[in-house]
Design a protein around this motif. Structure first.
Motif, short mmCIF file in Angstrom:
data_model
loop_
_atom_site.label_atom_id
_atom_site.label_comp_id
_atom_site.label_asym_id
_atom_site.label_seq_id
_atom_site.Cartn_x
_atom_site.Cartn_y
_atom_site.Cartn_z
N VAL A 1 51.57 15.89 -0.75
CA VAL A 1 52.57 14.82 -0.63
C VAL A 1 52.95 14.52 0.82
N ASN A 2 53.37 15.54 1.58
CA ASN A 2 53.64 15.24 2.98
C ASN A 2 53.11 16.33 3.92
N GLY A 3 53.04 15.94 5.18
CA GLY A 3 52.42 16.80 6.18
C GLY A 3 53.19 18.07 6.44
N GLU A 4 54.53 17.99 6.27
CA GLU A 4 55.35 19.18 6.54
C GLU A 4 55.02 20.30 5.55
N ILE A 5 54.90 19.91 4.29
CA ILE A 5 54.60 20.91 3.26
C ILE A 5 53.18 21.45 3.45
N ALA A 6 52.25 20.55 3.72
CA ALA A 6 50.86 21.00 3.93
C ALA A 6 50.79 21.95 5.12
N ASP A 7 51.57 21.65 6.16
CA ASP A 7 51.56 22.49 7.36
C ASP A 7 52.15 23.87 7.05
N GLN A 8 53.22 23.89 6.27
CA GLN A 8 53.80 25.19 5.89
C GLN A 8 52.77 26.03 5.13
N ILE A 9 52.02 25.36 4.28
CA ILE A 9 51.02 26.07 3.47
C ILE A 9 49.92 26.64 4.37
N THR A 10 49.38 25.81 5.26
CA THR A 10 48.27 26.29 6.09
C THR A 10 48.75 27.35 7.09
N THR A 11 50.01 27.24 7.53
CA THR A 11 50.54 28.25 8.45
C THR A 11 50.63 29.61 7.74
N ARG A 12 51.09 29.57 6.50
CA ARG A 12 51.15 30.82 5.71
C ARG A 12 49.75 31.38 5.47
N CYS A 13 48.82 30.48 5.19
CA CYS A 13 47.43 30.93 4.97
C CYS A 13 46.95 31.69 6.20
N PHE A 14 47.23 31.14 7.36
CA PHE A 14 46.74 31.76 8.60
C PHE A 14 47.32 33.17 8.75
N LYS A 15 48.61 33.30 8.43
CA LYS A 15 49.24 34.63 8.51
C LYS A 15 48.56 35.61 7.57
N LYS A 16 47.99 35.09 6.49
CA LYS A 16 47.32 35.96 5.50
C LYS A 16 45.82 36.08 5.77
N GLY A 17 45.39 35.54 6.92
CA GLY A 17 43.99 35.74 7.31
C GLY A 17 43.04 34.64 6.89
N LEU A 18 43.57 33.44 6.64
CA LEU A 18 42.69 32.33 6.27
C LEU A 18 42.89 31.16 7.23
N ILE A 19 41.80 30.68 7.78
CA ILE A 19 41.86 29.50 8.64
C ILE A 19 41.53 28.29 7.80
N ILE A 20 42.51 27.41 7.67
CA ILE A 20 42.30 26.20 6.86
C ILE A 20 43.15 25.09 7.48
N GLU A 21 42.61 23.87 7.50
CA GLU A 21 43.29 22.77 8.19
C GLU A 21 43.74 21.70 7.20
N THR A 22 44.41 20.70 7.76
CA THR A 22 44.85 19.57 6.95
C THR A 22 44.14 18.30 7.44
N SER A 23 44.17 17.28 6.62
CA SER A 23 43.70 15.97 7.08
C SER A 23 44.49 14.90 6.34
N GLY A 24 44.19 13.63 6.64
CA GLY A 24 44.93 12.53 6.03
C GLY A 24 45.86 11.88 7.03
N ALA A 25 46.34 10.69 6.68
CA ALA A 25 47.17 9.90 7.59
C ALA A 25 48.38 10.70 8.07
N GLU A 26 48.99 11.48 7.17
CA GLU A 26 50.16 12.29 7.53
C GLU A 26 49.82 13.77 7.54
N ASP A 27 48.56 14.09 7.64
CA ASP A 27 48.10 15.49 7.55
C ASP A 27 48.62 16.16 6.28
N GLN A 28 48.65 15.39 5.21
CA GLN A 28 49.25 15.86 3.96
C GLN A 28 48.27 16.56 3.03
#
Ligand SMILES: Cc1ncc(COP(=O)(O)O)c(C=O)c1O
Length: 434
Positions: free
Chosen positions: A358-385
């Motif tokens: 839905v929005n980039g803030e939520i997607a960013d929180q998710i990918t940031t948590r993933c990174f802390k758990k050892g997963l590199i994953i990015e976002t894309s889309g107009a709002e990085d959502q």
């Protein structure tokens, strides 16, 4: 390490999301200098379909280096280039009944796009190129004119001319096939849209948010192109080289582009390499008309050939990508059912999928948590959502599961503390001024 803050430009992007000092990589894993292991679901933004330091390609490359094989070859005929062309022709083009000549361009994706656009304009003697909403084709000026994203466009510093934007599949809702609109404006001499030389399209928009065009839409797009004598360019730089399950992303749609751009995973080993595939009758280049110093990265020819020989001599690899893709679809569907209060949706096809959060803030929180758990994953889309799943295609089933488990866990945590906004269709909210 302070050196990056001291002298590396502010233009850095991925490095900001994953602030570690990386110094080793193998298969689907990256390691930082402390030896911490990260599962890599970014894979060089689609460049590492065959994983990091693929041992099969590494051996071929080392053999080649030890034998003093040519490293840089301008566009000279070298053995490495010839052998790449032979494998590409025999194992990729011929089995698919595709008849293309190969233009070697500068080694990045945008180099290939620039060449494709220039050729199309010269052939047709027309300037306009149709590109699509949310399309991404690179950031050099010609490509940037066909790229939608305002963040990138805003940096151009000059007007970006020569392209008219049309709505991509689904942009105006599921009911409307936007190729009808394209047909209409091209049929109407007063539409204000100049007859284009070409249409440039991604079958699955990577940077634009993993928007997959339907096969029917792609077929209709091809029909519109043929009807109006417009060339069809498929930019397969991110979606190609197996990402969607077939070597070219357009194969299953049964379309036959006039021009195709390839880069990213083409070299196999992460080495820079790009080509334009051109229908023979359109190869109107005059010698040296479009050139560049780095059109002969022979290391990339060696590893690209190894990739084709090893992975594309039969359909086993394609089958395994499709099977893994089906697993990803199933898991992502289950995740959006469970979390996000019905507002998250899945998108994409093959091993090119995403979750719209839905929005980039939520997607960013998710990918940031993933990174802390050892997963590199990015976002894309107009709002990085959109959380974008782009792991190496050679990933083991176990690690694929592990990576998706980490995303699920992260989504669960974010959803437990955040109210998830409704994923409204734009048209739900439109109030036309009366
Ligand atoms: C579809 C597509 N075209 C072109 C490009 C540009 O490639 P490069 O960044 O190598 O110039 C990209 C990069 O992400 C892409 O995804």
């Amino acid at each position: 390490m302070k050196i990056f803050d001291e002298i590396e430009s502010e233009v850095q992007s991925y490095a900001r999301s994953f602030p570690r000092l990386f110094n080793k990589a193998q298969g689907e894993f990256l390691y930082d200098e402390d030896g911490t292991q990260y599962l890599d679901f970014l894979a060089g933004a689609g460049t590492l379909n065959y994983g990091h330091n693929n041992p099969i390609f590494k051996e071929k490359l080392l053999e080649y280096i030890h034998a003093d094989g040519i490293t840089h070859g301008l566009d000279l005929h070298t053995k490495a280039k010839g052998e790449f062309l032979e494998s590409f022709n025999e194992k990729i083009l011929k089995p698919r009944n595709l008849d293309y000549v190969v233009q070697f361009t500068g080694p990045t994706g945008t180099n290939a796009v620039e060449a494709a656009l220039k050729l199309a304009r010269n052939i047709k003697g027309r300037e306009n190129i149709i590109s699509f909403t949310n399309g991404f084709h690179g950031v050099s000026l010609g490509s940037l004119a066909t790229t939608g994203n305002s963040h990138h466009r805003g940096a151009a510093g000059v007007s970006l001319n020569g392209s008219s934007r049309m709505p991509f599949d689904g942009y105006l809702g599921d009911e409307l096939d936007t190729t009808f609109y394209l047909d209409k404006v091209l049929s109407d001499s007063s539409s204000g849209v100049d007859l284009p030389a070409a249409v440039i399209v991604e079958t699955v928009q990577g940077e634009g948010g993993i928007n997959a065009a339907s096969f029917e839409w792609l077929q209709n797009l091809e029909k519109v192109c043929r009807k109006h004598d417009v060339l069809l360019i498929v930019d397969d730089i991110q979606a190609g080289c197996g990402r969607t399950g077939t070597y070219f992303s357009f194969e299953e749609a049964g379309i036959r582009p006039d021009i195709v751009t390839l880069s990213k995973s083409l070299g196999g080993y992460g080495l820079p390499f790009a080509v334009v595939l051109i229908s023979p009758e359109l190869d109107k280049w005059r010698p040296g008309e479009h050139n560049g110093t780095f059109r002969g990265n022979n290391f990339a020819f060696v590893t690209a050939k190894a990739a084709i020989d090893h992975y594309w001599s039969d359909d086993e690899f394609s089958k395994s990508i499709k099977a893994k893709g089906a697993y990803v679809s199933k898991r992502l569907e289950e995740i959006v059912e469970k979390y996000g209060e019905g507002n998250f949706t899945t998108r994409g096809r093959g091993m090119f999928q995403g979750i719209n959060c839905v929005n980039g803030e939520i997607a960013d929180q998710i990918t940031t948590r993933c990174f802390k758990k050892g997963l590199i994953i990015e976002t894309s889309g107009a709002e990085d959502q959109v959380v974008k799943f782009l792991c190496p295609l050679i990933i083991s089933e176990e690690n694929l599961k592990k990576g998706i488990d980490i995303v699920e866990e992260s989504i669960k945590e974010v959803c437990a503390k955040e109210d998830i906004p409704e994923d409204k269709d734009y048209f739900d909210d439109v109030e036309l001024a009366s």
